[in-house]
Motif scaffolding. Structure first.
Motif, PDB file in Angstrom:
ATOM      1  N   SER A 197       0.803  -1.226   0.000  1.00  0.00           N
ATOM      2  CA  SER A 197       0.000   0.000   0.000  1.00  0.00           C
ATOM      3  C   SER A 197       0.836   1.276   0.000  1.00  0.00           C
ATOM      4  O   SER A 197       0.294   2.362  -0.239  1.00  0.00           O
ATOM      5  N   CYS A 198       2.141   1.160   0.249  1.00  0.00           N
ATOM      6  CA  CYS A 198       2.989   2.347   0.334  1.00  0.00           C
ATOM      7  C   CYS A 198       3.757   2.573  -0.967  1.00  0.00           C
ATOM      8  O   CYS A 198       4.386   1.645  -1.489  1.00  0.00           O
ATOM      9  N   LEU A 199       3.716   3.789  -1.455  1.00  0.00           N
ATOM     10  CA  LEU A 199       4.530   4.214  -2.587  1.00  0.00           C
ATOM     11  C   LEU A 199       5.363   5.402  -2.123  1.00  0.00           C
ATOM     12  O   LEU A 199       4.835   6.487  -1.886  1.00  0.00           O
ATOM     13  N   SER A 200       6.656   5.168  -1.969  1.00  0.00           N
ATOM     14  CA  SER A 200       7.583   6.203  -1.503  1.00  0.00           C
ATOM     15  C   SER A 200       8.203   6.860  -2.726  1.00  0.00           C
ATOM     16  O   SER A 200       9.119   6.314  -3.344  1.00  0.00           O
ATOM     17  N   MET A 201       7.679   8.026  -3.079  1.00  0.00           N
ATOM     18  CA  MET A 201       8.155   8.689  -4.301  1.00  0.00           C
ATOM     19  C   MET A 201       7.768  10.153  -4.243  1.00  0.00           C
ATOM     20  O   MET A 201       6.716  10.517  -3.739  1.00  0.00           O
ATOM     21  N   GLY A 202       8.679  10.993  -4.748  1.00  0.00           N
ATOM     22  CA  GLY A 202       8.451  12.432  -4.731  1.00  0.00           C
ATOM     23  C   GLY A 202       9.370  13.119  -3.753  1.00  0.00           C
ATOM     24  O   GLY A 202       9.529  12.682  -2.603  1.00  0.00           O
ATOM     25  N   MET A 203      10.017  14.194  -4.255  1.00  0.00           N
ATOM     26  CA  MET A 203      10.925  14.980  -3.437  1.00  0.00           C
ATOM     27  C   MET A 203      10.552  16.458  -3.576  1.00  0.00           C
ATOM     28  O   MET A 203       9.458  16.787  -4.044  1.00  0.00           O
ATOM     29  N   SER A 204      11.449  17.346  -3.187  1.00  0.00           N
ATOM     30  CA  SER A 204      11.113  18.761  -3.139  1.00  0.00           C
ATOM     31  C   SER A 204      10.636  19.307  -4.482  1.00  0.00           C
ATOM     32  O   SER A 204       9.726  20.137  -4.535  1.00  0.00           O
ATOM     33  N   ASP A 205      11.239  18.840  -5.586  1.00  0.00           N
ATOM     34  CA  ASP A 205      10.945  19.423  -6.891  1.00  0.00           C
ATOM     35  C   ASP A 205       9.862  18.694  -7.670  1.00  0.00           C
ATOM     36  O   ASP A 205       9.455  19.166  -8.738  1.00  0.00           O
ATOM     37  N   ASP A 206       9.399  17.543  -7.171  1.00  0.00           N
ATOM     38  CA  ASP A 206       8.418  16.798  -7.962  1.00  0.00           C
ATOM     39  C   ASP A 206       7.336  16.150  -7.103  1.00  0.00           C
ATOM     40  O   ASP A 206       6.697  15.190  -7.530  1.00  0.00           O
ATOM     41  N   LEU A 207       7.114  16.688  -5.899  1.00  0.00           N
ATOM     42  CA  LEU A 207       6.142  16.053  -5.016  1.00  0.00           C
ATOM     43  C   LEU A 207       4.734  16.078  -5.601  1.00  0.00           C
ATOM     44  O   LEU A 207       3.946  15.148  -5.391  1.00  0.00           O
ATOM     45  N   GLU A 208       4.396  17.142  -6.366  1.00  0.00           N
ATOM     46  CA  GLU A 208       3.059  17.214  -6.947  1.00  0.00           C
ATOM     47  C   GLU A 208       2.820  16.075  -7.929  1.00  0.00           C
ATOM     48  O   GLU A 208       1.774  15.407  -7.902  1.00  0.00           O
ATOM     49  N   ALA A 209       3.797  15.841  -8.807  1.00  0.00           N
ATOM     50  CA  ALA A 209       3.665  14.762  -9.786  1.00  0.00           C
ATOM     51  C   ALA A 209       3.535  13.416  -9.082  1.00  0.00           C
ATOM     52  O   ALA A 209       2.751  12.551  -9.500  1.00  0.00           O
ATOM     53  N   ALA A 210       4.293  13.223  -8.023  1.00  0.00           N
ATOM     54  CA  ALA A 210       4.245  11.957  -7.292  1.00  0.00           C
ATOM     55  C   ALA A 210       2.875  11.748  -6.648  1.00  0.00           C
ATOM     56  O   ALA A 210       2.308  10.649  -6.703  1.00  0.00           O
ATOM     57  N   ILE A 211       2.346  12.794  -6.046  1.00  0.00           N
ATOM     58  CA  ILE A 211       1.037  12.671  -5.395  1.00  0.00           C
ATOM     59  C   ILE A 211      -0.052  12.406  -6.420  1.00  0.00           C
ATOM     60  O   ILE A 211      -0.968  11.597  -6.188  1.00  0.00           O
ATOM     61  N   LEU A 212       0.037  13.035  -7.574  1.00  0.00           N
ATOM     62  CA  LEU A 212      -0.943  12.790  -8.632  1.00  0.00           C
ATOM     63  C   LEU A 212      -0.933  11.333  -9.087  1.00  0.00           C
ATOM     64  O   LEU A 212      -1.957  10.824  -9.567  1.00  0.00           O
ATOM     65  N   GLU A 213       0.205  10.657  -8.926  1.00  0.00           N
ATOM     66  CA  GLU A 213       0.315   9.261  -9.344  1.00  0.00           C
ATOM     67  C   GLU A 213       0.211   8.282  -8.173  1.00  0.00           C
ATOM     68  O   GLU A 213       0.473   7.095  -8.338  1.00  0.00           O
ATOM     69  N   GLY A 214      -0.146   8.773  -6.986  1.00  0.00           N
ATOM     70  CA  GLY A 214      -0.453   7.855  -5.899  1.00  0.00           C
ATOM     71  C   GLY A 214       0.544   7.754  -4.769  1.00  0.00           C
ATOM     72  O   GLY A 214       0.438   6.834  -3.941  1.00  0.00           O
ATOM     73  N   ALA A 215       1.506   8.648  -4.686  1.00  0.00           N
ATOM     74  CA  ALA A 215       2.485   8.594  -3.594  1.00  0.00           C
ATOM     75  C   ALA A 215       1.787   8.584  -2.241  1.00  0.00           C
ATOM     76  O   ALA A 215       0.816   9.314  -2.019  1.00  0.00           O
ATOM     77  N   THR A 216       2.299   7.752  -1.343  1.00  0.00           N
ATOM     78  CA  THR A 216       1.830   7.779   0.043  1.00  0.00           C
ATOM     79  C   THR A 216       2.898   8.328   0.988  1.00  0.00           C
ATOM     80  O   THR A 216       2.590   8.695   2.117  1.00  0.00           O
ATOM     81  N   PHE A 217       4.146   8.345   0.535  1.00  0.00           N
ATOM     82  CA  PHE A 217       5.247   9.014   1.237  1.00  0.00           C
ATOM     83  C   PHE A 217       5.903   9.981   0.262  1.00  0.00           C
ATOM     84  O   PHE A 217       6.210   9.601  -0.874  1.00  0.00           O
ATOM     85  N   VAL A 218       6.142  11.213   0.686  1.00  0.00           N
ATOM     86  CA  VAL A 218       7.016  12.111  -0.064  1.00  0.00           C
ATOM     87  C   VAL A 218       8.195  12.443   0.839  1.00  0.00           C
ATOM     88  O   VAL A 218       8.040  12.641   2.041  1.00  0.00           O
ATOM     89  N   ARG A 219       9.385  12.461   0.251  1.00  0.00           N
ATOM     90  CA  ARG A 219      10.627  12.620   1.009  1.00  0.00           C
ATOM     91  C   ARG A 219      11.191  14.006   0.705  1.00  0.00           C
ATOM     92  O   ARG A 219      11.771  14.233  -0.351  1.00  0.00           O
ATOM     93  N   ILE A 220      11.021  14.933   1.645  1.00  0.00           N
ATOM     94  CA  ILE A 220      11.299  16.339   1.373  1.00  0.00           C
ATOM     95  C   ILE A 220      12.398  16.851   2.291  1.00  0.00           C
ATOM     96  O   ILE A 220      12.270  16.807   3.515  1.00  0.00           O
TER      97      ILE A 220
END
Length: 231
Positions: A197-220
């Motif tokens: 159930s966890c998708l760890s993806m997305g950082m400071s410059d691309d967190l929006e794109a990651a959330i749009l694709e289902g991220a459950t963790f963003v690493r900022i």
């Protein structure tokens, strides 16, 4: 000044997460924020904690242990997000709650064997190399199922999902492609017993794109703490 800057930055990051969740039609509580605190001071971590941040990501084991020793009074959830090395697995297994960068069956077996018996299973995400570049960390998508099978037999580990770290780009449409690929891979491999159930993806410059694709963790990191104060 440190606390004031972190407060402002945290507010901005949380607002970005909420806005991205609104675009995606997702509740904001589905996305957990990991404050990447590598190369930041224990004082900076304490300041973020006092502002409600609980999950922190570290990449270097000894640096993390030094800061943990200074912050034993705080109930921090520690996430290891760096490269797993065989000579560091005991410290990782002993001191961290999560590992986001597992990509090697031998490391999985070492982490399992070295997880303290009185601790809950170590929560892990498998790092997937979606670009195929030999210079990048992570397991090949075709080999993820085999690594999952290894981990499923290890009682000291609990695979919670997948992680990826794509090449940087400023084009949101391009940013979304590897995140969508990771989500699709998860959907193919998930089972009722192991939903991933966890998708760890997305950082400071691309967190929006990651959330749009289902991220459950963003690493900022940078967007919260600013530039790293030391190397």
């Amino acid at each position: 000044m440190i606390a004031a800057n972190i407060e402002s930055h945290l507010q901005q990051v949380r607002a970005r997460i909420q806005a991205a969740c609104a675009r995606a039609g997702r509740p904001p509580e589905q996305v957990a924020l990991i404050a990447v605190s590598k190369k930041q001071s224990a004082d900076a971590i304490r300041a973020a904690y006092q502002l409600g941040q609980r999950a922190f990501g570290e990449s270097y084991v000894q640096e993390a242990l030094d800061k943990m020793a200074q912050l034993t009074d705080l109930d921090i959830e520690w996430h290891f997000i760096g490269r797993v090395q065989a000579n560091k697995t005991r410290q990782i297994a002993t001191h961290f709650d999560w590992v986001h960068s597992l990509a090697d069956p031998a490391h999985a077996r070492r982490l399992n064997a070295q997880r303290p018996a009185d601790a809950p299973p170590l929560k892990v995400c498998l790092e997937v190399n979606l670009s195929g570049e030999s210079s990048k960390e992570g397991v090949d998508p075709a080999d993820v199922a085999d690594l999952l099978a290894v981990c499923d037999a290890l009682t000291g580990l609990r695979v919670r999902g997948l992680m990826t770290l794509p090449a940087p780009t400023e084009d949101e449409a391009v940013q979304r492609q590897p995140f969508a690929a990771l989500r699709n891979l998860r959907d193919r491999l998930a089972t009722p017993a192991r939903p991933l159930s966890c998708l760890s993806m997305g950082m400071s410059d691309d967190l929006e794109a990651a959330i749009l694709e289902g991220a459950t963790f963003v690493r900022i990191g940078t967007a919260i703490f600013g530039p790293r104060p030391y190397n």
